[in-house]
Design an enzyme around this catalytic site. Sequence first.
Site, PDB file in Angstrom:
ATOM      1  CG  ASP A  99      37.945  54.870  41.717  1.00  0.00           C
ATOM      2  OD1 ASP A  99      37.481  53.932  42.322  1.00  0.00           O
ATOM      3  OD2 ASP A  99      38.316  55.047  40.859  1.00  0.00           O
ATOM      4  CG  ASP A 201      36.791  49.887  43.336  1.00  0.00           C
ATOM      5  OD1 ASP A 201      36.868  50.239  42.060  1.00  0.00           O
ATOM      6  OD2 ASP A 201      37.314  49.102  44.113  1.00  0.00           O
ATOM      7  CD  GLU A 258      34.212  48.168  39.038  1.00  0.00           C
ATOM      8  OE1 GLU A 258      35.314  47.370  38.017  1.00  0.00           O
ATOM      9  OE2 GLU A 258      34.121  47.827  40.565  1.00  0.00           O
ATOM     10  CG  HIS A 323      41.843  51.776  35.977  1.00  0.00           C
ATOM     11  ND1 HIS A 323      40.499  52.471  36.306  1.00  0.00           N
ATOM     12  CD2 HIS A 323      41.390  50.795  37.236  1.00  0.00           C
ATOM     13  CE1 HIS A 323      39.272  52.184  37.306  1.00  0.00           C
ATOM     14  NE2 HIS A 323      40.053  50.483  37.999  1.00  0.00           N
ATOM     15  CG  ASP A 324      40.006  47.611  36.324  1.00  0.00           C
ATOM     16  OD1 ASP A 324      41.237  47.677  36.468  1.00  0.00           O
ATOM     17  OD2 ASP A 324      39.525  47.534  36.827  1.00  0.00           O
TER      18      ASP A 324
HETATM   19  C1  NOJ Z   1      37.832  47.195  40.649  1.00  0.00           C
HETATM   20  C2  NOJ Z   1      38.563  48.766  40.246  1.00  0.00           C
HETATM   21  O1  NOJ Z   1      38.577  49.047  39.050  1.00  0.00           O
HETATM   22  C3  NOJ Z   1      40.129  47.438  39.570  1.00  0.00           C
HETATM   23  O2  NOJ Z   1      41.103  48.198  39.136  1.00  0.00           O
HETATM   24  C4  NOJ Z   1      40.283  46.918  41.513  1.00  0.00           C
HETATM   25  O3  NOJ Z   1      41.446  46.395  40.914  1.00  0.00           O
HETATM   26  C5  NOJ Z   1      38.588  46.006  41.994  1.00  0.00           C
HETATM   27  N1  NOJ Z   1      38.560  46.710  41.382  1.00  0.00           N
HETATM   28  C6  NOJ Z   1      39.311  45.870  43.673  1.00  0.00           C
HETATM   29  O4  NOJ Z   1      39.450  47.489  43.762  1.00  0.00           O
END
Ligand code: NOJ
Length: 544
Positions: A99, A201, A258, A323-324
């Site tokens: 990441d 990210d 992302e 993971h989000d």
């Molecule tokens: C996206 C990530 O997937 C998330 O987990 C994170 O909180 C935010 N970006 C900030 O880096």
Amino acid sequence: MAISQWVKESVGYEIYPRSFYDGNGDGMGDIQGIIKKLDYLSDLGINLIWIGPFYPSPLDDNGYDVSDFMNVDPQLGTLADIKQLIQKAHQLGIRVMFDFVMNQTSDEHPWFIESCQNKNSEKRDYYIWQKGKSQNRPPTNWGSFFGGSAWKYDKQSDEYYMKIFSDKMPDLNWSNPKVRFEMGKVAKFWLDLGVDGFRMDAIAHLARDMKFVDSKKKKIDGVVGDWSKFSNRKELYTYLKQLHQEVFSQYNCLTIGEVGGGAKIKDALKYIPSIDMVFNFDACWCLTADNKVDVMRLKNTINYWITNSLKHGIYLPQYWLNHDHPRVMSQYGSQKYFKESGKALALLLLSLYGLPFIYNGEEIGMQNALYDKLSDFKDVSSQNYIKLNAHRLSEQEMLNHLRNNSRDHGHLPMQWTSEKYAGFSVKEPYLKVNLDYQKVNVAQQLQDKDSILNFYRQMIQLRLNSKWSEVLQSGDFELIESQHPQIFGFRRKLNNRSLLVLVNLSEQDTTYSVAEGEIIISNIDSHKPHSLGAYEGIIMREQE
Ligand code: NOJ
């Protein structure tokens, strides 16, 4: 940018390092823990891993608040462990992606400390500082993703710094060439160490509206959630182009950015000259008002991205969760038809056009945690939700919300066995394990030939090592039974060979009208022609 053939021949797997496996018995997952489980992953059949942030971090946001980009959090291991991990993964034929956290640092990063301490330091301009409008009024009314303002006041310099996530995550100023140079060095550092690529990210946010004008949209809780002020803005494509020219193009690496929920195909195409692929969130949260999978929306969304990918010659990742997100079993699956639905989701994911990513625990059907105390939820966005709503919602209402929506579900410790702490650790884990671990765990499913886990394995084999692999990896995609409210169905066709994929994403039996073919794989024992039982899924070879 043409996609490398190896990417089409891959199945990815995301590892959330702090929750995967605790190798040193301190209650938190670590790099040695991942190394110990590489054989398990190889046996599952995947050949690409994406490992979430393992860098030194005060852990305000699960490691996305990095205090040293070129090191390993001592609680997780050392650089030597990382080298060992890459080496062993490569021996097993598994490529490794890290990441790459690009939008922000931790407020404990030395750059930010210097930036705060000295207005004349070159580090001041590594971040985005602005004067407040007046006393106690931030520079703009913009809101942040984690709740509250996108600005935080710094008493020492009497200015505000921008932070679109948490207060402890100051945003980097990518309009500053020195920042771009430094971040290029970070990417090179890991590529030289042998990593095969990056999940990048939050790249959609690297450029902002530097005029800092208030948004005219509606205020909620005193701020405006106007993401257009810092999403998909044109300057960022220049930053990524530079990164590609100076770094990525020098290596044979895979880059997946992302880009979140706002991006559409025209945006994806703007990123793709500089990076290989984009992750958007469109296939997540396709839910009806009563929290069931919205089949029509899900299939139309996936169809939109796939047909456009084929049209424009690009290849995109496919995934149910990361993971989000909450666990997909608790969103699109079924408690009542646990096995069938877990397998149905595997069958679908692994037969789509695009690079599939499995999220750790998905392969055993891990579900959302039914925590019964608000304090069990640890994620920064869950905690902010509680702070912002405590005065207007009851504890039960907040619990209900978090049980369906919290990011903690995605962070649950992996359920390896039915032993204490789910075999994740010998010590009480940093985040409570889910109560269902005695029923849902890897050890039990390895033994059960008919388990979700073994079905994932079979599907991965079909995708990567069967006479149908090419059709699944590269074949055209066409929705069938497109108006059917329960069935997600499509045809995958390459030259004159074609497969029909039909999945009933509901608990009710249903029928379909396409002609029957020879069954290649199915998630139930006996298929009745033209009908699908609850969460039944089949792949048939279409008659030529
Ligand atoms: C996206 C990530 O997937 C998330 O987990 C994170 O909180 C935010 N970006 C900030 O880096």
